[in-house]
Design an enzyme around this catalytic site. Structure first.
Site, PDB file in Angstrom:
ATOM      1  N   PHE A   1       0.857  -1.190   0.000  1.00  0.00           N
ATOM      2  CA  PHE A   1       0.000   0.000   0.000  1.00  0.00           C
ATOM      3  C   PHE A   1       0.889   1.234   0.000  1.00  0.00           C
ATOM      4  CE2 PHE A   1      -3.117   2.881   2.159  1.00  0.00           C
ATOM      5  CZ  PHE A   1      -4.201   2.691   1.314  1.00  0.00           C
ATOM      6  N   HIS A   2       0.922   1.950  -1.118  1.00  0.00           N
ATOM      7  CA  HIS A   2       1.877   3.064  -1.183  1.00  0.00           C
ATOM      8  C   HIS A   2       1.490   4.192  -2.134  1.00  0.00           C
ATOM      9  CE1 HIS A   2       2.836   0.808  -4.817  1.00  0.00           C
ATOM     10  NE2 HIS A   2       3.383   1.905  -5.269  1.00  0.00           N
ATOM     11  N   ARG A   3       0.445   4.032  -2.939  1.00  0.00           N
ATOM     12  CA  ARG A   3       0.157   5.023  -3.968  1.00  0.00           C
ATOM     13  C   ARG A   3      -0.205   6.362  -3.345  1.00  0.00           C
ATOM     14  NH1 ARG A   3      -0.020   2.451  -8.886  1.00  0.00           N
ATOM     15  NH2 ARG A   3      -0.686   4.389  -9.861  1.00  0.00           N
TER      16      ARG A   3
END
Length: 257
Positions: A97-99
């Site tokens: 999870f990084h966007r």
């Protein structure tokens, strides 16, 4: 293009239809300027046709399958990540999870943490979270570090190497991700996926039932997890058969003659 030089684009026609994504704009521009387009699937070819790009298009599969098939046996031989982390096959949910659209705003990131807690309750499994540096920074900067730390079964670890990640993906009960690549890889491994976005450039995974779009709304994510935990793991691989690199090489050879 203005200098009269020929160009090609691998992954031609891949689309999320979300122009707020920088890579989506890059894809569209590259496809319009290229004379050679290597489309991974018929869906990608159809995307190009709708944009009036029909010349020089070849469906070749996706090179991610080449990489997976070349490296998964090596990964299983060398990696000790499951033993190191005390994990059992299908005994955990894998999360990436990084966007920017997910982690750069406090409300959205807090909502995601609520969703992760719901996933743990719904699945009865811990979440293994190789956490991206961007996400680590945002948790701290947005005052959400304590909230994340309070979720006991959210196991944050440092980012892993490629081989360890392959082993973690292949052995997960479920993959949660906002990454494009993990949607493809989990589909190949026949591990159900829940995508924490409202769109995807891998629609083939949706049509097969291998993947579900859920955004970050806790109730939607929880429902998607409930569905995907029970989905039959028998879908076909839509992305190729390890010959993509050879096909691209052959296409390029013909193009340059």
């Amino acid at each position: 293009r203005k200098q009269g030089r020929r160009s090609g684009h691998v992954e031609g026609g891949v689309r999320s239809f979300d122009k707020t994504m920088h890579e989506e704009v890059n894809r569209i521009v590259a496809d319009q300027l290229s004379q050679l387009l290597c489309a991974p699937t018929p869906v990608s070819r159809e995307n190009l046709r709708r944009e009036n790009v029909t010349e020089g298009v070849h469906v070749v599969g996706n090179s991610v399958v080449d990489a997976l098939m070349q490296n998964v046996a090596v990964a299983e031989k060398r990696s000790r990540v499951l033993e190191t982390l005390g994990l059992k096959p299908r005994g955990y949910v894998l999360l990436t999870f990084h966007r920017a659209e997910n982690v750069d705003g406090k409300a959205k990131l807090a909502q995601a943490l609520d969703a992760f807690e719901g996933v743990i309750e719904e699945s009865g499994l811990p979440i293994l979270f190789p956490i991206h540096p961007r996400t680590t920074r945002r948790l701290r900067e947005l005052g959400l570090e304590e909230r994340a730390a309070a979720i006991a079964e959210l196991r944050r670890i440092a980012p892993t190497g490629y081989l360890d990640m392959l082993v973690l993906e292949k052995n997960a009960a479920l993959v949660l991700t906002d990454s494009g690549g993990l949607q493809e890889e989990s589909c190949f491994f026949r591990v159900p996926c829940v995508t924490l976005r409202e769109n995807t450039e891998r629609p083939e995974t949706l049509s097969l039932g291998a993947n579900v779009l859920a955004g970050t709304d806790p109730s939607r994510v929880r429902e998607a997890v409930r569905r995907q935990m029970d989905v039959p793991r028998d879908w076909p691989n839509p992305f190729g058969d390890r010959t993509t690199g050879l096909r691209i090489a052959g296409v390029v050879d013909g193009f340059l003659r």
